[in-house]
Design a protein around this motif. Structure first.
Motif: not given
Length: 289
Positions: A87-97
């Motif tokens: 899940i962390v990998i999948a949401l990496r871009d969202v978290v970075q934004c």
């Protein structure tokens, strides 16, 4: 009443509260936005208030939904512990934004209505939320307003990899540079320098005082020394041996094109207007000197 029935009733009530919360937030946000746009406030003030209403409404919606579903989310989080890495990998871009948005808000590098350059993208900030920044693209080589009509949606994650330049101080006045190229026909190109300098000063006379105050304001706010408001004339030659007159002046952005055209007209009137031949010839050294 068994546990399954109780659980189903609880889920139904949570769903009803969630829908009521979302509908209420959207309704209030729409009413406030509509009310702001009916006012006579400046366009930038309206944008800022609409932006604040949208972000505040989103915050209330997220907090409310989290409070309603906190028990279910806790159970859900426990049930997917084995998949947390995926899940962390999948949401990496969202978290970075999201982190990029928090970083920009902390730095306060720009606000709604500012002109900014993010990497190679240049435009006016018209919206900024947790995940992205919306720019109304401006032609960096254009004058006047320079809007291209294109809307840019920049993810906030670029704030960690691209430089952000706030160009808001150069929104009203710019240091405009342009060149005029002319084939040399035996005249001394420096004969026109004093004439062009005088004509540029005349064209800039109407806003000279305002330009000086604005230049001092920029120097004070940014802590730098600018080149000043006096026009600069430089004469060089091109690779083909043509004369190149480069003019640099500090002027209102919307007047830059008009002044450039007037100076170009003065330039050609000097060389090709009435008695231009006599004027240019008088600058040449006498034979045998």
């Amino acid at each position: 009443m068994n546990s399954e029935t109780l659980r189903q009733l609880l889920l139904d009530s949570q769903l009803a509260w969630s829908l009521a919360l979302i509908a209420s937030v959207i309704l209030v946000r729409y009413l406030l936005t509509h009310a702001f746009r009916k006012t006579s406030w400046p366009r930038q003030d309206i944008r800022r208030r609409v932006h604040m209403v949208h972000n505040f409404g989103n915050l209330i919606m997220v907090i409310g939904l989290f409070a309603i579903w906190v028990s279910e989310l806790r159970n859900f989080a426990l049930s997917i512990a084995a998949f947390s890495v995926a899940i962390v990998i999948a949401l990496r871009d969202v978290v970075q934004c999201l982190v990029g948005g928090i970083y920009q808000a902390g730095m306060r590098s720009f606000t709604i209505g500012d002109w900014v350059k993010i990497g190679e993208q240049f435009g006016e900030v018209i919206d900024n939320n947790w995940l992205s920044t919306t720019l109304l693209e401006i032609d960096p080589h254009g004058l006047g307003n320079g809007y291209t009509g294109t809307t840019l949606y920049v993810p906030n994650s670029v704030f960690f990899s691209q430089p952000v330049k706030n160009l808001n101080f150069m929104r009203r006045y710019i240091e405009h540079t342009f060149s005029i190229v002319r084939e040399n026909k035996g005249e001394n190109p420096f004969a026109i320098k004093a004439f062009i300098t005088q004509r540029v000063l005349e064209h800039c006379e109407s806003f000279k005082d305002v330009a000086e105050r604005y230049c001092k304001l920029i120097e004070s706010r940014m802590g730098v020394d600018l080149a000043g408001t006096e026009p600069k004339i430089k004469i060089t030659t091109s690779e083909l041996g043509h004369d190149v007159v480069t003019i640099t002046l500090f002027c209102p952005r919307e007047d830059a094109t008009d002044i450039e055209q007037k100076v170009t007209e003065d330039f050609y009137r000097f060389w090709y207007g009435p008695k231009a031949t006599d004027t240019a010839s008088s600058t040449l050294p006498a034979a045998g000197v």
